[in-house]
Design an enzyme around this catalytic site. Structure first.
Site, PDB file in Angstrom:
ATOM      1  N   SER A  98       0.817  -1.210   0.000  1.00 47.07           N
ATOM      2  CA  SER A  98       0.000   0.000   0.000  1.00 47.07           C
ATOM      3  C   SER A  98       0.860   1.274   0.000  1.00 47.07           C
ATOM      4  O   SER A  98       1.748   1.402  -0.835  1.00 47.07           O
ATOM      5  CB  SER A  98      -0.939  -0.082   1.212  1.00 47.07           C
ATOM      6  N   ASP A 215     -10.378  -4.685  -3.859  1.00 47.40           N
ATOM      7  CA  ASP A 215      -9.499  -4.074  -2.858  1.00 47.40           C
ATOM      8  C   ASP A 215     -10.280  -3.239  -1.845  1.00 47.40           C
ATOM      9  O   ASP A 215     -10.104  -3.373  -0.645  1.00 47.40           O
ATOM     10  CB  ASP A 215      -8.455  -3.211  -3.568  1.00 47.40           C
ATOM     11  N   HIS A 270      -8.417  -5.155   0.748  1.00 46.39           N
ATOM     12  CA  HIS A 270      -7.143  -4.451   0.918  1.00 46.39           C
ATOM     13  C   HIS A 270      -6.245  -5.058   1.996  1.00 46.39           C
ATOM     14  O   HIS A 270      -5.061  -5.241   1.777  1.00 46.39           O
ATOM     15  CB  HIS A 270      -7.408  -2.976   1.223  1.00 46.39           C
TER      16      HIS A 270
END
Ligand SMILES: *[C@@H]1O[C@H](CO)[C@@H](O)[C@H](O)[C@H]1NC(C)=O
Ligand SMILES: *[C@@H]1O[C@H](CO)[C@@H](O)[C@H](O)[C@H]1NC(C)=O
Ligand SMILES: *[C@@H]1O[C@H](CO)[C@@H](O)[C@H](O)[C@H]1NC(C)=O
Ligand SMILES: *[C@@H]1O[C@H](CO)[C@@H](O)[C@H](O)[C@H]1NC(C)=O
Ligand SMILES: *[C@@H]1O[C@H](CO)[C@@H](O)[C@H](O)[C@H]1NC(C)=O
Length: 289
Positions: A98, A215, A270
């Site tokens: 990320s 996600d 995610h």
């Protein structure tokens, strides 16, 4: 008896394998609002697949601290990565989750003569974010309003990490002028080191981009593949953007060398990218040589 013999043989075999193969050290960089502790899933998957790998997980700027100004965080990450590089003449790999993927790119671009081979970007907003920011309580509820805060230097401006890669398709001139992290890494705003940073980025052997439609946080999720929104909120693919076509920071050169590897995978939220065995097996393990 038989099992202990086969166990012995197995151990001998793996030891030999590690000794001869010598997997390169790996550094795992956490994302926003998580920390080193959450990265143990990735650590364990690597150790299981490649026993003996030397893995470093910098325990800095975890949880709320991950929202701090990215250039303030930068020196600690630079040092952590540099320390491992200094002891690893045969090269290293980076696995970056990320927001951590932007930090990794910043380090790679700034480290002259680095020996990072694979830069593995796990759902990392490489072309920025234009979506949900509900996890930052100071932010307006509507994404169409966030630019007022992020691109206004007299307000919180670029002091919060998300703002530094906030990429609002309706306010591109302000983005280019104010984004002090993403636009700089992308060489979308002129700076004196851009040639050198580009050269450093092009030293990578592999850039592995992993992301997917479920996600739920990175918006558009294709930002994990260097794509971005246009003014109709349609996707502009990496290859259709000027930063790629004019090779602003070396992406096109890497692509022409076959160094870019793109994976779009459905069914992963995610916070599961760094703990999903299927994702590790398909798209990560082969690059951790
Ligand atoms: C792993 O690497 C670090 C830094 O490069 C080094 O300090 C440490 O001794 C290594 N650990 C092992 C078990 O080799
Ligand atoms: C990007 O870098 C190149 C040099 O590598 C430079 O010529 C170009 O002007 C830069 N782009 C911008 C927008 O500054
Ligand atoms: C944007 O997407 C919409 C719906 O998917 C489509 O109708 C439209 O033609 C697209 N616009 C452009 C400029 O491609
Ligand atoms: C793991 O990834 C696969 C796709 O590779 C997906 O189908 C599955 O739902 C994922 N599991 C979790 C828990 O994220
Ligand atoms: C992923 O997110 C969706 C929507 O928030 C949720 O319904 C689903 O249970 C989540 N899946 C996992 C594996 O956490």
């Amino acid at each position: 008896m038989e099992t202990s013999i086969s166990r012995c043989i197995f151990l001998l075999f793996t030891t030999l394998l590690v000794a001869t193969k010598g997997y390169k050290p790996v550094i795992i960089i956490h994302g926003m609002l998580d920390g080193a502790a959450e990265m143990h899933f990735m650590h364990d998957m690597i150790m299981k697949a490649h026993p003996g790998t030397n893995i470093t997980i910098p325990d800095v700027y975890s949880y709320y601290k991950s929202l701090e100004h990215l250039w303030k965080q930068f020196p600690d990450y630079l040092k952590a990565i540099q320390d491992v590089i200094n002891q690893s003449p045969n090269g290293i790999h980076l696995v970056c989750f990320s927001q951590g993927g932007l930090m990794c790119r910043a380090v790679v671009e700034q480290l002259d003569n680095h020996n990072v081979e694979s830069l593995i970007l796990l759902s990392s907003p490489q072309m920025g974010q234009f979506g949900d920011t509900s996890y930052v309580k100071e932010f307006p509820k509507s994404r169409y309003e966030v630019y007022r805060l992020c691109y206004d230097l007299s307000l919180i401006g670029q002091q919060i990490s998300v703002c530094e890669y906030w990429n609002d398709p309706y306010h591109q001139p302000e983005y280019q002028e104010r984004s002090d992290f993403l636009a700089v890494l992308n060489n979308q705003s002129a700076h004196s080191q851009s040639q050198q940073w580009r050269k450093n980025f092009m030293r990578l052997k592999n850039v592995v981009m992993i992301g997917g439609p479920d996600d739920g946080v990175i918006t558009p999720w294709q930002s994990s593949h260097f794509a971005t929104y246009d003014k109709d909120l349609n996707i502009t693919e990496m290859k259709d953007q000027e930063v790629y076509q004019k090779d602003y920071f070396g992406l096109k050169t890497l692509d022409s060398r076959g160094a870019l590897h793109t994976y779009g995978i459905a069914g992963v939220n995610h916070t599961f990218w760094h703990r999903n065995q299927t994702v590790f097996d398909c798209c990560i393990e082969q690059f951790l040589t």
